[in-house]
Design a protein around this motif. Structure first.
Motif, PDB file in Angstrom:
ATOM      1  N   LEU A 169       0.825  -1.205   0.000  1.00 34.74           N
ATOM      2  CA  LEU A 169       0.000   0.000   0.000  1.00 34.74           C
ATOM      3  C   LEU A 169       0.861   1.258   0.000  1.00 34.74           C
ATOM      4  O   LEU A 169       1.888   1.329   0.679  1.00 34.74           O
ATOM      5  CB  LEU A 169      -0.915   0.012   1.231  1.00 34.74           C
ATOM      6  CG  LEU A 169      -1.791  -1.228   1.437  1.00 34.74           C
ATOM      7  CD1 LEU A 169      -2.627  -1.084   2.709  1.00 34.74           C
ATOM      8  CD2 LEU A 169      -2.683  -1.492   0.238  1.00 34.74           C
ATOM      9  N   ASP A 170       0.440   2.243  -0.778  1.00 36.26           N
ATOM     10  CA  ASP A 170       1.024   3.591  -0.746  1.00 36.26           C
ATOM     11  C   ASP A 170       2.512   3.608  -1.087  1.00 36.26           C
ATOM     12  O   ASP A 170       3.266   4.437  -0.567  1.00 36.26           O
ATOM     13  CB  ASP A 170       0.801   4.238   0.629  1.00 36.26           C
ATOM     14  CG  ASP A 170      -0.667   4.275   1.017  1.00 36.26           C
ATOM     15  OD1 ASP A 170      -1.513   4.391   0.108  1.00 36.26           O
ATOM     16  OD2 ASP A 170      -0.966   4.169   2.218  1.00 36.26           O
ATOM     17  N   LEU A 171       2.943   2.735  -1.990  1.00 35.90           N
ATOM     18  CA  LEU A 171       4.350   2.700  -2.397  1.00 35.90           C
ATOM     19  C   LEU A 171       4.601   3.455  -3.703  1.00 35.90           C
ATOM     20  O   LEU A 171       5.725   3.489  -4.184  1.00 35.90           O
ATOM     21  CB  LEU A 171       4.822   1.250  -2.533  1.00 35.90           C
ATOM     22  CG  LEU A 171       4.904   0.473  -1.218  1.00 35.90           C
ATOM     23  CD1 LEU A 171       5.342  -0.965  -1.475  1.00 35.90           C
ATOM     24  CD2 LEU A 171       5.852   1.148  -0.237  1.00 35.90           C
ATOM     25  N   SER A 172       3.556   4.043  -4.274  1.00 37.73           N
ATOM     26  CA  SER A 172       3.666   4.887  -5.474  1.00 37.73           C
ATOM     27  C   SER A 172       4.426   4.213  -6.614  1.00 37.73           C
ATOM     28  O   SER A 172       5.380   4.776  -7.157  1.00 37.73           O
ATOM     29  CB  SER A 172       4.344   6.220  -5.117  1.00 37.73           C
ATOM     30  OG  SER A 172       3.623   6.891  -4.116  1.00 37.73           O
ATOM     31  N   PRO A 173       4.014   3.020  -7.007  1.00 40.24           N
ATOM     32  CA  PRO A 173       4.719   2.375  -8.122  1.00 40.24           C
ATOM     33  C   PRO A 173       4.323   2.979  -9.466  1.00 40.24           C
ATOM     34  O   PRO A 173       3.254   3.584  -9.614  1.00 40.24           O
ATOM     35  CB  PRO A 173       4.222   0.928  -8.036  1.00 40.24           C
ATOM     36  CG  PRO A 173       2.820   1.074  -7.513  1.00 40.24           C
ATOM     37  CD  PRO A 173       2.886   2.215  -6.524  1.00 40.24           C
ATOM     38  N   GLU A 174       5.204   2.812 -10.436  1.00 41.86           N
ATOM     39  CA  GLU A 174       4.835   3.029 -11.829  1.00 41.86           C
ATOM     40  C   GLU A 174       4.420   1.664 -12.365  1.00 41.86           C
ATOM     41  O   GLU A 174       5.166   0.697 -12.240  1.00 41.86           O
ATOM     42  CB  GLU A 174       6.019   3.574 -12.618  1.00 41.86           C
ATOM     43  CG  GLU A 174       6.513   4.922 -12.122  1.00 41.86           C
ATOM     44  CD  GLU A 174       7.871   5.269 -12.699  1.00 41.86           C
ATOM     45  OE1 GLU A 174       7.987   5.339 -13.939  1.00 41.86           O
ATOM     46  OE2 GLU A 174       8.815   5.454 -11.909  1.00 41.86           O
ATOM     47  N   VAL A 175       3.239   1.590 -12.937  1.00 41.66           N
ATOM     48  CA  VAL A 175       2.690   0.310 -13.374  1.00 41.66           C
ATOM     49  C   VAL A 175       2.746   0.235 -14.895  1.00 41.66           C
ATOM     50  O   VAL A 175       2.167   1.076 -15.589  1.00 41.66           O
ATOM     51  CB  VAL A 175       1.245   0.126 -12.883  1.00 41.66           C
ATOM     52  CG1 VAL A 175       0.727  -1.251 -13.276  1.00 41.66           C
ATOM     53  CG2 VAL A 175       1.172   0.315 -11.365  1.00 41.66           C
ATOM     54  N   LEU A 176       3.460  -0.760 -15.402  1.00 40.31           N
ATOM     55  CA  LEU A 176       3.555  -0.994 -16.838  1.00 40.31           C
ATOM     56  C   LEU A 176       2.613  -2.143 -17.175  1.00 40.31           C
ATOM     57  O   LEU A 176       2.827  -3.277 -16.741  1.00 40.31           O
ATOM     58  CB  LEU A 176       4.988  -1.339 -17.245  1.00 40.31           C
ATOM     59  CG  LEU A 176       5.948  -0.152 -17.406  1.00 40.31           C
ATOM     60  CD1 LEU A 176       6.205   0.535 -16.075  1.00 40.31           C
ATOM     61  CD2 LEU A 176       7.267  -0.607 -18.008  1.00 40.31           C
ATOM     62  N   VAL A 177       1.574  -1.826 -17.925  1.00 40.17           N
ATOM     63  CA  VAL A 177       0.502  -2.782 -18.196  1.00 40.17           C
ATOM     64  C   VAL A 177       0.585  -3.244 -19.644  1.00 40.17           C
ATOM     65  O   VAL A 177       0.477  -2.432 -20.572  1.00 40.17           O
ATOM     66  CB  VAL A 177      -0.879  -2.153 -17.944  1.00 40.17           C
ATOM     67  CG1 VAL A 177      -1.972  -3.211 -18.085  1.00 40.17           C
ATOM     68  CG2 VAL A 177      -0.940  -1.493 -16.573  1.00 40.17           C
ATOM     69  N   GLY A 178       0.765  -4.544 -19.834  1.00 38.30           N
ATOM     70  CA  GLY A 178       0.678  -5.102 -21.172  1.00 38.30           C
ATOM     71  C   GLY A 178      -0.776  -5.285 -21.556  1.00 38.30           C
ATOM     72  O   GLY A 178      -1.544  -5.909 -20.819  1.00 38.30           O
ATOM     73  N   THR A 179      -1.185  -4.716 -22.684  1.00 40.43           N
ATOM     74  CA  THR A 179      -2.567  -4.812 -23.157  1.00 40.43           C
ATOM     75  C   THR A 179      -2.563  -5.363 -24.580  1.00 40.43           C
ATOM     76  O   THR A 179      -1.512  -5.415 -25.234  1.00 40.43           O
ATOM     77  CB  THR A 179      -3.252  -3.436 -23.157  1.00 40.43           C
ATOM     78  OG1 THR A 179      -2.783  -2.678 -24.282  1.00 40.43           O
ATOM     79  CG2 THR A 179      -2.968  -2.665 -21.873  1.00 40.43           C
ATOM     80  N   PRO A 180      -3.720  -5.757 -25.103  1.00 42.62           N
ATOM     81  CA  PRO A 180      -3.758  -6.225 -26.494  1.00 42.62           C
ATOM     82  C   PRO A 180      -3.280  -5.172 -27.492  1.00 42.62           C
ATOM     83  O   PRO A 180      -2.818  -5.509 -28.586  1.00 42.62           O
ATOM     84  CB  PRO A 180      -5.242  -6.557 -26.704  1.00 42.62           C
ATOM     85  CG  PRO A 180      -5.738  -6.903 -25.341  1.00 42.62           C
ATOM     86  CD  PRO A 180      -5.005  -5.971 -24.416  1.00 42.62           C
TER      87      PRO A 180
END
Length: 215
Positions: free
Chosen positions: A198-209
């Motif tokens: 919680l509350d770690l401020s990640p950058e999220v890289l999301v693989g999508t179609p």
């Protein structure tokens, strides 16, 4: 792209953000492995702290240098996966049982990347799986009873994790206060840690179609 291709694409995008000479956190799981494989292909001079024994083995096979938190207490970047991420970028981790080491490495890093495929984005944590909880092996059955009083349906997994801890999984009720739940578990005798990040401020890289997007 299918789910495997989404995962690999997100891993490639994460590896592209690494710079020569960085100190890293090496995550655990399929998405983290995809990022590490992509990183190894770049032939950079980096070293990192692995979050599990299987990640350490993979890094040795890939030729990625290892270090420890004792040798390198501050890291430039941590690359890891997640089991679920909600709209506020709160994460649930620990499907592979490595959440204790993963959290220690995450908080040591100045920057955190989470690599996931699109199905890991959920409206609330606990949508697709239970919350992993690590507990001391000593007295684990009493600890499990206490956890089940807080989170009915909690159950122990077979075996132990890399740290010799018992791992339990417990359903997260809809509408649960995640911060209150995190504190209640940490205050419980016998609990080592849990999979709420919680509350770690990640950058999220999301693989999508359609490709990789940053969330």
């Amino acid at each position: 792209m299918n789910v495997d291709e989404q995962r690999r694409a997100a891993g490639e995008a994460a590896a592209a953000l690494v710079r020569d000479g960085m100190t890293l956190g090496y995550g655990t799981g399929r998405a983290a492995a995809a990022a590490l494989e992509a990183l190894a292909r770049r032939k950079l001079q980096v070293r990192g702290v692995p979050t599990s024994e299987r990640t350490a083995d993979l890094c040795r096979a890939l030729g990625l240098a290892l270090t420890t938190l004792e040798e390198t207490p501050e890291l430039d970047l941590c690359i890891d996966g997640a089991d679920e991420i909600d709209p506020r970028k709160q994460a649930l981790k620990g499907g592979g049982g490595a959440m204790v080491r993963e959290k220690l490495v995450a908080v040591a890093a100045r920057r955190r990347l989470l690599v996931i495929e699109e199905p890991k984005l959920v409206p609330r944590l606990g949508t697709t799986r239970g919350l992993p909880i690590a507990a001391l092996a000593f007295g684990w059955s009493n600890t499990l009873r206490r956890v089940a009083q807080l989170l009915p349906g909690a159950a122990r997994r077979d075996g132990l994790n890399d740290d010799g801890n018992v791992v339990m999984d417990a359903p997260i009720p809809a509408g649960a206060d995640l911060h209150a739940l995190a504190h209640a578990l940490k205050d419980m005798p016998g609990i080592v840690d849990h999979g709420l990040f919680l509350d770690l401020s990640p950058e999220v890289l999301v693989g999508t179609p359609q490709g990789v997007r940053i969330f």
